[in-house]
Motif scaffolding. Structure first.
Motif, short mmCIF file in Angstrom:
data_model
loop_
_atom_site.label_atom_id
_atom_site.label_comp_id
_atom_site.label_asym_id
_atom_site.label_seq_id
_atom_site.Cartn_x
_atom_site.Cartn_y
_atom_site.Cartn_z
N VAL A 68 0.79 -1.13 0.07
CA VAL A 68 -0.10 0.03 0.09
C VAL A 68 0.82 1.27 -0.03
O VAL A 68 1.80 1.51 0.94
CB VAL A 68 -0.87 0.12 1.12
N GLY A 69 0.65 2.31 -1.01
CA GLY A 69 1.33 3.40 -0.90
C GLY A 69 0.85 4.28 -0.09
O GLY A 69 -0.20 4.31 0.52
N GLN A 70 1.56 5.40 -0.09
CA GLN A 70 1.26 6.69 0.91
C GLN A 70 0.04 7.39 0.52
O GLN A 70 -0.67 7.61 1.48
CB GLN A 70 2.42 7.84 0.68
N ASP A 71 -0.48 7.17 -0.48
CA ASP A 71 -1.84 7.95 -1.04
C ASP A 71 -2.82 6.88 -1.28
O ASP A 71 -3.93 6.94 -1.80
CB ASP A 71 -1.58 8.64 -2.34
N GLY A 72 -2.54 5.46 -0.70
CA GLY A 72 -3.76 4.47 -0.80
C GLY A 72 -3.52 3.42 -2.25
O GLY A 72 -3.99 2.47 -2.35
N THR A 73 -2.57 4.00 -3.01
CA THR A 73 -2.50 3.26 -4.35
C THR A 73 -1.88 1.78 -3.85
O THR A 73 -0.88 1.59 -3.03
CB THR A 73 -1.43 3.83 -5.35
N THR A 74 -2.50 0.72 -4.39
CA THR A 74 -2.01 -0.44 -3.81
C THR A 74 -1.98 -1.38 -5.03
O THR A 74 -2.54 -1.71 -5.90
CB THR A 74 -3.20 -1.38 -2.96
N THR A 75 -0.60 -2.29 -4.70
CA THR A 75 -0.14 -3.24 -5.92
C THR A 75 -0.28 -4.46 -5.10
O THR A 75 0.33 -4.81 -4.10
CB THR A 75 1.33 -2.94 -6.01
N VAL A 76 -0.87 -5.40 -6.11
CA VAL A 76 -1.31 -6.81 -5.34
C VAL A 76 -0.53 -7.81 -6.33
O VAL A 76 -0.76 -7.95 -7.78
CB VAL A 76 -2.80 -7.24 -5.60
#
Length: 755
Positions: free
Chosen positions: A110-118
């Motif tokens: 989960v990135g700082q701005d909520g972008t999430t890599t699965v």
């Protein structure tokens, strides 16, 4: 050509250059000798090899739709304070929600701005944008209440004060779903999206004006502190206002409790002990001891004097005490107030005059009471004489009762005790057999109870303990205890012994013969058993002389017979005569059966191949002939055409070869043909069986060795030839006549020339 490891791709119909490269690498890895690999838009791959040949690998062998293509957005967005800068806790919540939506994911970042890599098991990844993972919490817009709530103790709010704070916060935040106010005014506000905000005490409360309330300087004397007159209430109100000049309102209650309201709306309560006091006369005390009098309606002067002394002793501040003819006493106090003490508080007829007999207590030994029995007598006497101050019970039940006025009375034993019914308790006639003497079953307890009741028919109650200890209650309430050694005994069935296990064919359905064997084994192990019953599955119930029973489970009585697992021999033994095996054939059958059943202790083969197999547990199994033998291939051996030889007793290799060829032609399934020196031939068939054909059926001697040998002057040559053709009889020669002879001579001559 080898198929490569499958490459996961985003769009199987339109591979990216990067995906094509991965497919190419996988194909080259699987086919290292390939000179060229070309990957098409849909994953179709052409592989060229050093010899210029090519092969095409279809997409289903090179690619697959990536796991990441099925990525799912989290079911719930995570509430965050700052959508551009998530805290570690908020990131963890986002991660949990994404993992919950994508349980097969191997990694979630989960990135700082909520972008999430699965990341998925096949290594493919998918990105979920912030608008799918987070949202700004409602709590970010929380508002402070318009006015602070005044409280008495800012560190310890009352429930009422908390309610007021809650109302003020709800008014400022009408969308709030929950408002929780802490002991110090710290308030947690929950919003519809589940987010929460905390409002600190300095925004919710303040110390109330009422905290500075002052008690009135002078307490107001009242006649009845529980029921003030209007005049007394007015006096209290004046005193409170004088002490608290800023008060906006003063309310005095019936008992003097006063509520003071201040400009900020806060209120303070002043308790009655700070506002009023009881008039001196209200504190009149009854004399500690009532004076004993002879006639309560007409006291003597001496009795009156005693009453006066007792009242003064109880009320030392009294300025005057007057005692009436019936004991009514008027007491005057320094403030001029008076109180009247009624006769029931000043005089009494001597208590001992009215002593009452108690209910009789049953005892074990009337001449020597136990402490417990004395306590029961004492309790009964106190119950009959509740005013008694002291009760003393003697060894024989004689009881002395002391009353509040110091008078005493004696109650004789015939009025206090009797010999208890329980003294005649009887042990049960027979002890009840039980499985576990330390832990009786309900059924066993019931049997003990029945036996004790039978021995003691007048008992009103019988209670059997876990270990057989039995308490018997009789009509007079007395109880007796019968110890376990008088009520129970360990059941014979407790000593049941497991039998030798009986092998059976079907453990779920024993035959009568098998049941009989189980029964014999159980009886052998338990010779005292009076009855043995064997169930269909081997469960066995054993009854013993004392009537107790024990159940032996099938795992202790039976087992599946070894013979149940008998195996047919791998191959049937070929025999010459299936109805009458030779000893050698029987041995072969025995060996084949032993090989299939290595644990067998004995194998017996019958004349027709029926085989009985005995196993270590003594069980036997029969294998039928159709599983052990078969008619040997050799039984169908066929004689070939006869081969002419020079010397039937000593064949040349060439002649042997001709005989072998003739035999093989007659027996095409033969696996081996061996021709002996005299032509005797052994034929081996696929099943290993052999047949021997005697030489006389296979070879014959050539007739003569020169050109005229076939036609001698005496005709023997022709006769010999005819014999070899089967035309040797006189009848045949006669039938053919001279013409036939001429023809045969011509044939013989041609045959000779052909040689």
């Amino acid at each position: 050509m080898q198929a490569p490891e499958v490459t996961p791709v985003k769009d199987p119909s339109n591979l990216t250059d990067e995906e094509k490269v991965k497919v190419e690498e996988a194909v080259k890895k699987a086919n290292p000798t390939a000179t060229k690999v070309e990957v098409g838009q849909d994953g179709t791959t052409t592989v060229t090899f050093p010899d210029g040949s090519t092969a095409t690998i279809t997409p289903d062998k090179t690619i697959k739709s990536a796991d990441a293509n099925g990525v799912k957005d989290p079911e719930a967005k995570t509430l965050v304070k700052d959508p551009s800068n998530l805290t570690d806790e908020e990131k963890a919540k986002v991660k949990d929600e994404v993992e919950k939506a994508n349980p097969t994911a191997t990694k979630v970042e989960v990135g700082q701005d909520g972008t999430t890599t699965v990341t998925f098991p096949d290594g493919s990844t998918a990105t979920i944008t912030p608008d799918k993972t987070i949202k700004s919490a409602d709590a970010n817009g929380v508002k402070d209440p318009e006015a602070k709530t005044p409280v008495k103790d800012p560190s310890n709010l009352t429930d009422e004060e908390k309610v007021k704070v809650e109302e003020a916060v709800k008014k400022a935040n009408p969308t709030a779903t929950k408002v929780e106010v802490g002991q110090d005014g710290t308030t947690t506000v929950t919003f519809p999206d589940g987010s929460t905000a905390t409002i600190t005490p300095d925004k919710t409360i303040k110390s109330a004006d009422a905290n500075g309330v002052k008690d009135p300087e002078t307490k107001t004397p009242v006649k009845d502190p529980s029921n003030l007159t209007d005049e007394e209430k007015a006096k209290v109100k004046d005193e409170v206002k004088k002490a608290n000049p800023t008060a906006t309102k003063v309310e005095v209650g019936q008992d003097g409790t006063t509520t003071v309201t201040f400009p900020d709306g806060s209120t303070a309560t002043i308790t009655p002990d700070k506002t009023i006091k009881s008039a001196d006369a209200n504190g009149v005390k009854d004399p500690e001891a009532k004076t004993l009098v002879k006639d309560p309606s007409n006291l003597t002067d001496e009795e009156k004097a005693k009453v006066k002394d007792e009242v003064k002793k109880a009320n030392p501040t009294a300025t005057k005490v007057e005692v009436g003819q019936d004991g009514t006493t008027t007491v005057t106090f320094p403030d001029g107030s008076t109180a009247t003490i009624t006769p029931d508080k000043t005089i009494k007829s001597a208590d001992a005059n009215g002593v009452k007999d108690p209910e009789v207590t049953p005892v074990k030994d009337p001449s020597n009471l136990t402490d417990e029995e004395k306590a029961k007598v004492k309790e009964a006497v106190k119950k009959a004489n509740p005013t008694a101050t002291k009760v003393e019970v003697g060894q024989d039940g004689t009881t002395t009762v002391t009353f509040p006025d110091g008078s005493t009375a004696t109650i004789t034993p015939d009025k206090t005790i009797k010999s208890a019914d329980a003294n005649g308790v009887k042990d049960p006639e027979a002890k009840t057999p039980v499985k576990d003497p330390s832990n009786l079953t309900d059924e066993e307890k019931a049997k003990v109870e029945e036996a004790v009741k039978k021995a003691n028919p007048t008992a009103t109650k019988v209670e059997v303990g876990k270990d057989g200890t039995t308490t018997v209650t009789f009509p007079d309430g007395s109880t007796a205890t019968i110890t376990p050694d008088k009520t129970i005994k360990s059941a014979d069935a407790n000593g049941v012994k497991d039998p030798e296990v009986t092998p059976v064919k079907d453990p779920s359905n024993l035959t009568d013969e098998e049941k009989a064997k189980v029964k014999d084994e159980v009886k052998k192990a338990n010779p005292t058993a009076t009855k043995v019953e064997v169930g269909q599955d081997g469960t066995t119930t054993v009854t013993f002389p004392d009537g107790s029973t024990a159940t032996i489970t099938p795992d202790k009585t039976i087992k599946s017979a070894d013979a149940n697992g008998v195996k047919d021999p791998e191959a049937k033994t070929p025999v010459k005569d299936p109805s009458n095996l030779t000893d050698e054939e029987k041995v072969k059958v025995e060996e084949a059966v032993k090989k299939a059943n290595p644990t067998a202790t004995k194998v017996e083969v019958g004349q027709d191949g029926t085989t009985t197999v005995t196993f270590p547990d003594g069980s036997t199994a029969t294998i039928t002939p159709d599983k052990t033998i078969k008619s040997a291939d050799a039984n169908g051996v066929k004689d070939p055409e006869v081969t002419p030889v020079k010397d039937p007793s000593n064949l040349t290799d060439e002649e042997k070869a001709k005989v072998e060829e003739a035999v093989k032609k007659a027996n095409p399934t033969a696996t081996k043909v061996e021709v002996g020196q005299d032509g005797t031939t052994t034929v081996t068939f696929p099943d290993g069986s052999t047949a021997t054909i005697p030489g006389k059926k296979l070879v014959k001697q050539l007739q003569g060795n020169n050109e005229n040998a076939g036609l001698r002057n005496d005709g023997s040559g022709l006769k010999g030839y005819l014999a070899s053709t089967g035309l040797e009889s006189q009848a045949t020669l006669g039938g053919y006549g001279l013409a036939g002879l001429a023809l045969l001579a011509l044939v013989f001559k041609r045959k000779k020339n052909n040689k």
